[in-house]
Design an enzyme around this catalytic site. Sequence first.
Site, PDB file in Angstrom:
ATOM      1  N   ARG A   1      98.858 -23.895 -72.363  1.00 39.22           N
ATOM      2  CA  ARG A   1      98.849 -25.344 -72.553  1.00 39.22           C
ATOM      3  C   ARG A   1      97.416 -25.755 -72.867  1.00 39.22           C
ATOM      4  NH1 ARG A   1      97.353 -28.595 -68.386  1.00 39.22           N
ATOM      5  NH2 ARG A   1      98.358 -27.542 -66.662  1.00 39.22           N
TER       6      ARG A   1
ATOM      7  N   HIS B   1      98.287 -31.453 -68.415  1.00 35.95           N
ATOM      8  CA  HIS B   1      99.701 -31.348 -68.025  1.00 35.95           C
ATOM      9  C   HIS B   1     100.482 -32.561 -68.529  1.00 35.95           C
ATOM     10  CE1 HIS B   1     103.311 -30.788 -65.630  1.00 35.95           C
ATOM     11  NE2 HIS B   1     103.167 -32.028 -65.215  1.00 35.95           N
TER      12      HIS B   1
ATOM     13  N   TYR C   1      90.143 -28.646 -62.763  1.00 31.64           N
ATOM     14  CA  TYR C   1      90.586 -27.380 -62.161  1.00 31.64           C
ATOM     15  C   TYR C   1      90.565 -26.170 -63.100  1.00 31.64           C
ATOM     16  CZ  TYR C   1      94.993 -28.899 -64.403  1.00 31.64           C
ATOM     17  OH  TYR C   1      95.939 -29.336 -65.294  1.00 31.64           O
TER      18      TYR C   1
HETATM   19  C1  LIG Z   1     111.492 -29.745 -57.878  1.00 29.55           C
HETATM   20  C2  LIG Z   1     110.190 -30.294 -58.387  1.00 29.55           C
HETATM   21  N1  LIG Z   1     109.051 -29.985 -57.743  1.00 29.55           N
HETATM   22  C3  LIG Z   1     107.875 -30.463 -58.205  1.00 29.55           C
HETATM   23  C4  LIG Z   1     107.826 -31.275 -59.308  1.00 29.55           C
HETATM   24  C5  LIG Z   1     106.492 -31.805 -59.833  1.00 29.55           C
HETATM   25  N2  LIG Z   1     106.154 -31.045 -61.038  1.00 29.55           N
HETATM   26  C6  LIG Z   1     106.396 -31.560 -62.265  1.00 29.55           C
HETATM   27  S1  LIG Z   1     105.929 -30.519 -63.476  1.00 29.55           S
HETATM   28  C7  LIG Z   1     105.374 -29.380 -62.377  1.00 29.55           C
HETATM   29  C8  LIG Z   1     104.739 -28.101 -62.839  1.00 29.55           C
HETATM   30  C9  LIG Z   1     105.684 -27.143 -63.468  1.00 29.55           C
HETATM   31  O1  LIG Z   1     104.964 -26.069 -64.008  1.00 29.55           O
HETATM   32  P1  LIG Z   1     105.597 -25.050 -64.993  1.00 29.55           P
HETATM   33  O2  LIG Z   1     106.968 -24.695 -64.563  1.00 29.55           O
HETATM   34  O3  LIG Z   1     104.647 -23.922 -65.153  1.00 29.55           O
HETATM   35  O4  LIG Z   1     105.755 -25.876 -66.339  1.00 29.55           O
HETATM   36  P2  LIG Z   1     104.605 -26.475 -67.291  1.00 29.55           P
HETATM   37  O5  LIG Z   1     104.346 -27.863 -66.794  1.00 29.55           O
HETATM   38  O6  LIG Z   1     103.423 -25.610 -67.194  1.00 29.55           O
HETATM   39  O7  LIG Z   1     105.217 -26.504 -68.630  1.00 29.55           O
HETATM   40  C10 LIG Z   1     105.566 -29.812 -61.069  1.00 29.55           C
HETATM   41  C11 LIG Z   1     105.170 -29.052 -59.872  1.00 29.55           C
HETATM   42  C12 LIG Z   1     109.050 -31.584 -59.936  1.00 29.55           C
HETATM   43  N3  LIG Z   1     109.098 -32.352 -61.041  1.00 29.55           N
HETATM   44  N4  LIG Z   1     110.209 -31.075 -59.470  1.00 29.55           N
END
Ligand SMILES: Cc1ncc(C[n+]2csc(CCOP(=O)(O)OP(=O)(O)O)c2C)c(N)n1
Length: 345
Positions: free
Chosen positions: A251, A255, A264
């Site tokens: 990415r 985010h 970070y």
């Molecule tokens: C069940 C749940 N826990 C936490 C969140 C908060 N959250 C939103 S995106 C994210 C990170 C997800 O990371 P990844 O799966 O690596 O996807 P990326 O954002 O890197 O595409 C989190 C923790 C959420 N939306 N749903």
Amino acid sequence: MIDGMLPTISTASPALLALSEQHRLYRTMLLMREIHHRAIALQRQGRIGSWLGSEGQEGAIVGSAFALEADDWAFPSYREHALALVRGIPTVRLFHHLYANAADSIIGRNLPPEYSFREVNFVSVSAPVGNQVPQAVGAAMAKQAKGEPGAVITYFGDGTSSEGDIHTGMTVAARRRAPVVFVCQNNGWAISVPTARQTAGEIVRRAPALGLHGVRVDGNDALAVHQVVAEALHRARTGGGPTLVEAMTYRLGAHSTSDDPTKYRPETELEAWRKKDPLPRMADALGLSEAERAAVLADVRKEIERAVEEAEQTPQPEMRTMFDDIYAEQPWHIAAQAREALRAH
Ligand SMILES: Cc1ncc(C[n+]2csc(CCOP(=O)(O)OP(=O)(O)O)c2C)c(N)n1
Ligand SMILES: [Mg+2]
């Protein structure tokens, strides 16, 4: 059972995709990149609510989307904007959603960008990460039970790979040989948590343990992703069972518009991945000159400007629509709230 276990494989074989399709693939990647930049600017100007970008991941997203066929269903995560474009949704409809206006397919019901495009089997994006995976498996099993053609694709991230839902979904899919392809975009981070702090193992190695095919692919090589996902979808459609594809990518942006990765993420890491940007790589693979690249860029920017203008001119949804689509028959207390809200409005 594991088809490719090298750290990254780049097995691009353009044979599967006609040259004209490869050019269209590149244009879609660039369109997505430019939509990303425009969306951030619009959010910073207070014209749209929020944005989650796909800068750096266009190879994995567009490459895989190009492998889909009309009968297939998609259960995306929140970065697969281009999947909708590839399925035939015009750019303006992404902006209608971002503006949450009256032409938005879900008239502002989800946090943007969490689209839903029923007519192209693009299922509403879930806010809780990982929800979409058991849903995709259920849809694949339904296809199987009804004898319907086609397969299902679902997307999730490296962080989401730690969720229980993922393992439940993959276990059931493998046991039932459901026609589904799991695409894990390993982009190195789950907001501020790096993959190494997420899991001690390698995500693709879970595949043989659960009874799936597993392939790791260089996610920044759009043609390699296309090939791997096309093979996995073919296997799914022909009864060969599900596949977990781990696309190694990065990415490049934040985010979301609520995030600041400089807090970070080491700058050196970012710079190293900028050199592996999937866009120039695809342009190089096509042998595009600087003038040709500039022409495609001008063309997609024009398309985006037209789309933004149209979305801006489209009115907001009417207040009364807020009370629609919740109950088949509106209960008395919702009707009372609706009357009160409309009177005050
Ligand atoms: C069940 C749940 N826990 C936490 C969140 C908060 N959250 C939103 S995106 C994210 C990170 C997800 O990371 P990844 O799966 O690596 O996807 P990326 O954002 O890197 O595409 C989190 C923790 C959420 N939306 N749903
Ligand atoms: Mg991630």
